[in-house]
Motif scaffolding. Structure first.
Motif, PDB file in Angstrom:
ATOM      1  N   HIS A 117      -2.167  -3.345   0.826  1.00 47.89           N
ATOM      2  CA  HIS A 117      -1.492  -4.636   1.009  1.00 47.89           C
ATOM      3  C   HIS A 117      -0.144  -4.634   0.294  1.00 47.89           C
ATOM      4  O   HIS A 117       0.873  -5.086   0.829  1.00 47.89           O
ATOM      5  N   VAL A 118      -0.184  -4.131  -0.935  1.00 46.16           N
ATOM      6  CA  VAL A 118       1.048  -4.110  -1.737  1.00 46.16           C
ATOM      7  C   VAL A 118       2.071  -3.186  -1.095  1.00 46.16           C
ATOM      8  O   VAL A 118       3.270  -3.522  -1.008  1.00 46.16           O
ATOM      9  N   ALA A 119       1.640  -2.007  -0.622  1.00 50.75           N
ATOM     10  CA  ALA A 119       2.562  -1.069   0.017  1.00 50.75           C
ATOM     11  C   ALA A 119       3.154  -1.666   1.288  1.00 50.75           C
ATOM     12  O   ALA A 119       4.352  -1.513   1.567  1.00 50.75           O
ATOM     13  N   THR A 120       2.327  -2.358   2.068  1.00 49.73           N
ATOM     14  CA  THR A 120       2.825  -3.005   3.283  1.00 49.73           C
ATOM     15  C   THR A 120       3.870  -4.061   2.936  1.00 49.73           C
ATOM     16  O   THR A 120       4.892  -4.190   3.624  1.00 49.73           O
ATOM     17  N   ALA A 121       3.617  -4.798   1.871  1.00 51.57           N
ATOM     18  CA  ALA A 121       4.589  -5.812   1.434  1.00 51.57           C
ATOM     19  C   ALA A 121       5.909  -5.157   1.039  1.00 51.57           C
ATOM     20  O   ALA A 121       6.990  -5.662   1.387  1.00 51.57           O
ATOM     21  N   TYR A 122       5.856  -4.020   0.331  1.00 51.88           N
ATOM     22  CA  TYR A 122       7.091  -3.321  -0.051  1.00 51.88           C
ATOM     23  C   TYR A 122       7.887  -2.902   1.185  1.00 51.88           C
ATOM     24  O   TYR A 122       9.119  -3.013   1.222  1.00 51.88           O
ATOM     25  N   ILE A 123       7.192  -2.413   2.198  1.00 54.12           N
ATOM     26  CA  ILE A 123       7.889  -1.993   3.423  1.00 54.12           C
ATOM     27  C   ILE A 123       8.551  -3.185   4.084  1.00 54.12           C
ATOM     28  O   ILE A 123       9.714  -3.122   4.516  1.00 54.12           O
ATOM     29  N   LYS A 124       7.831  -4.325   4.166  1.00 52.65           N
ATOM     30  CA  LYS A 124       8.398  -5.512   4.788  1.00 52.65           C
ATOM     31  C   LYS A 124       9.536  -6.112   3.959  1.00 52.65           C
ATOM     32  O   LYS A 124      10.397  -6.821   4.479  1.00 52.65           O
ATOM     33  N   MET A 125       9.543  -5.806   2.661  1.00 53.75           N
ATOM     34  CA  MET A 125      10.622  -6.275   1.786  1.00 53.75           C
ATOM     35  C   MET A 125      11.846  -5.370   1.872  1.00 53.75           C
ATOM     36  O   MET A 125      12.882  -5.663   1.281  1.00 53.75           O
ATOM     37  N   GLY A 126      11.720  -4.225   2.579  1.00 56.11           N
ATOM     38  CA  GLY A 126      12.820  -3.273   2.666  1.00 56.11           C
ATOM     39  C   GLY A 126      12.874  -2.355   1.456  1.00 56.11           C
ATOM     40  O   GLY A 126      13.945  -1.862   1.096  1.00 56.11           O
ATOM     41  N   LEU A 127      11.720  -2.145   0.818  1.00 56.07           N
ATOM     42  CA  LEU A 127      11.642  -1.254  -0.341  1.00 56.07           C
ATOM     43  C   LEU A 127      10.687  -0.093  -0.041  1.00 56.07           C
ATOM     44  O   LEU A 127       9.622   0.045  -0.666  1.00 56.07           O
ATOM     45  N   PRO A 128      11.022   0.767   0.920  1.00 56.37           N
ATOM     46  CA  PRO A 128      10.100   1.829   1.342  1.00 56.37           C
ATOM     47  C   PRO A 128       9.792   2.841   0.241  1.00 56.37           C
ATOM     48  O   PRO A 128       8.711   3.420   0.225  1.00 56.37           O
TER      49      PRO A 128
END
Length: 568
Positions: A443-454
């Motif tokens: 969940h946290v990793a998905t949030a980072y991707i959606k935040m533009g922080l891959p």
């Protein structure tokens, strides 16, 4: 733990009834019934539904949670269906299974372990005493294997040793069996009978059974049923040997056995795991009485056993069924169709069920599309997490946190507030080892991707995959998506090949090809991208679809009603 005791007590009582009904059946038949009861006390009946072959799911709650997270599913596409019920069930990894076993034990676990350790120490003492006796006997005995030939036995590799004192005859050794003969019976008229009796014990592997019975009685030294059935098993073991000897020696066996058992000049000392022909006086009389009647296997005995097994199986499954809550509320006729899906959130724990009810009440309008209402629900959920009571056990607390966190992610996703998801995780799991809720890191990793922080997603997912015994297909897909977002196209191609190599299912194969095509397109390698398009069309009869991240799912959603916006 309560289920474990109820189940085994019920099985023990059923077995006692069976033994009474089958009192005219062969002794070996009754012996195996007694042994089955002893084995049942080692069975974790309260956890039987966690075995995949015995049940479709390991745990209703965790099953739904795992179904909601595609990274734990090796054979599903990366896209998450909006309907949780449509996703194929998963199973735990080994670490989760072991952890679940310990969580399922109640507060009596420590007492049970301490009692069992005491029994193990008692058994270790038995082993030490046995070896002490064995050394003494060997030191004070002589081998005389010529008795086999003297008494017309076929060639035997079993050692006969002549001992001064003790029982007229004994059999020891599950691996290297030995028959011990009292010197007073070396040239007696009953020598052949004693040797036949002890040889039959060895041929039926009774020394090994005696060790199992001794171990069970020591391990469950505090358990009256274990003590009772251990004694029953010992008696039936002796009866069965008598029956076999009578078949071989006919009337001579009864006559000789009476001479041996009624001879008061020889002691009847009871040794650990040593099978002696002579036992307690009352039991010896009972053995002689049993020999007056021949017990044969009959059809009614088998039918009775089948009925008993059916009853015991029903009890084992019914009591240990983890899918039913301890107390079920009365359901109206309108709500009955939904009862089955709701049961999965509940446990046999009053405090846990109360917390689930509170969580469902707080989030009951979460399926609304009104941003203001969703924001209020999120605030109420945060407040509830702070003010709610704690669950009474670790597993229950973990489940409540898991439900709360996944619902927070769902609500934050609807509001586009992805930056709050990592903070929510840290708030609910402060200083918590990553393994404690490993899959929630997705969940946290998905949030980072959606935040533009891959890059943050890459670091997190790399660590998650390293901690997995075997990389999960979904985890690799999420890592591939992070690399695609970070423009690490060569790494995307490598991960896609890895996904295709560890799973032969259709969905992962298609997803891997879509990731490779997206990487080749971004690299400007049109021929390679077109080649993949052809493979998708010819091999899988599907068209190209761009890899996409989906929303966040939660097991709670399946239990929430649809919201009509006109009611807001």
């Amino acid at each position: 733990m309560v289920d474990y005791f109820f189940t085994n007590i019920a099985i023990s009582l059923i077995a006692l009834c069976l033994l009474e009904i089958l009192k005219d059946s062969p002794a070996r038949f009754r012996f195996y019934i007694a042994i089955s009861v002893l084995v049942s006390w080692f069975m974790p009946w309260n956890l039987i539904t966690t075995i995949p072959i015995m049940s479709e799911s390991l745990s209703p709650l965790t099953d739904q949670v795992f179904n909601s997270f595609v990274w734990l599913e090796n054979d599903r596409p990366f896209a998450i269906s909006s309907s949780i019920e449509s996703i194929t069930p998963n199973t735990f990894n080994l670490a989760d299974k072991i952890e679940s076993v310990f969580y399922e034990l109640s507060s009596y676990q420590t007492l049970f372990i301490l009692l069992s350790l005491g029994g193990l120490l008692y058994f270790v003492k038995d082993i030490a005493n046995y070896h002490t006796n064995l050394k003494y006997w060997r030191r004070n005995s002589k081998e005389n294997n010529g008795l086999w030939e003297k008494h017309d036995f076929k060639h035997q590799n079993i050692s006969i040793r002549i001992l001064d004192g003790g029982s007229p005859g004994m059999a020891t050794g599950p691996i290297n069996p030995t028959i011990w003969l009292d010197k007073n019976f070396l040239d007696a008229s009953t020598t052949q009978t004693i040797l036949t009796h002890e040889l039959n014990h060895i041929m039926q592997h009774d020394p090994a059974w005696m060790w199992f019975i001794t171990f069970t009685q020591r391990f469950f030294w505090w358990n009256p049923f274990a003590y009772l059935f251990s004694n029953i098993a010992r008696e039936q073991l002796e009866f069965s040997c008598d029956e076999k000897c009578r078949q071989q020696l006919q009337g001579q066996y009864s006559t000789d056995l009476a001479k041996i058992l009624l001879n008061g000049s020889v002691t009847t000392t009871r040794y650990i795991a040593a099978i002696t022909i002579k036992s307690r006086k009352n039991f010896n009389i009972k053995r002689l009485e049993k020999l007056n009647k021949e017990n044969k296997m009959k059809t009614k005995h088998l039918l009775t056993l089948l009925v008993g097994i059916s009853m015991a199986s029903f009890v084992g499954v019914a009591i240990s069924d983890q899918t039913q809550p301890l107390v079920q509320n009365e359901l109206s006729s309108e709500s009955k169709p939904k009862a089955q899906t709701k049961i999965g959130l509940y446990r046999k724990n009053e405090v846990h069920n109360e917390l689930v009810d509170e969580l469902l009440e707080v989030t009951k309008l979460a399926k609304s599309n009104d941003p203001l209402l969703i924001s209020n629900i999120l605030n109420n959920l945060d407040e509830w997490n702070v003010t709610r009571k704690h669950a009474t056990d670790k597993q229950s607390e973990r489940s409540i946190k898991l439900m709360s966190f996944t619902m927070s992610c769902y609500l934050l996703d609807k509001l586009g507030r992805y930056d709050e998801i990592p903070a929510t995780y840290d708030k609910l799991y402060p200083e918590q080892p990553i393994e404690d809720a490993l899959f929630l890191k997705h969940h946290v990793a998905t949030a980072y991707i959606k935040m533009g922080l891959p890059q943050k997603a890459l670091d997190l997912m790399s660590d998650v995959i390293q901690r997995q015994p075997k990389p999960k297909t979904g985890s690799l897909m999420l890592l591939a998506h992070a690399n695609l977002t970070a423009a690490n196209y060569d790494e995307v191609i490598t991960l896609a090949d890895q996904i295709a190599s560890i799973s032969t299912a259709t969905f992962p194969q298609i997803s891997a090809l879509n990731y490779k095509r997206a990487a080749y397109n971004a690299m400007g390698n049109t021929p390679k991208a077109d080649e993949i398009v052809s493979i998708l069309k010819e091999s899988y009869s599907t068209t190209v679809s761009a890899p996409q991240l989906t929303g966040f799912a939660s097991p709670v959603l399946a239990h929430l009603p649809a919201v009509k916006e006109d009611r807001i």
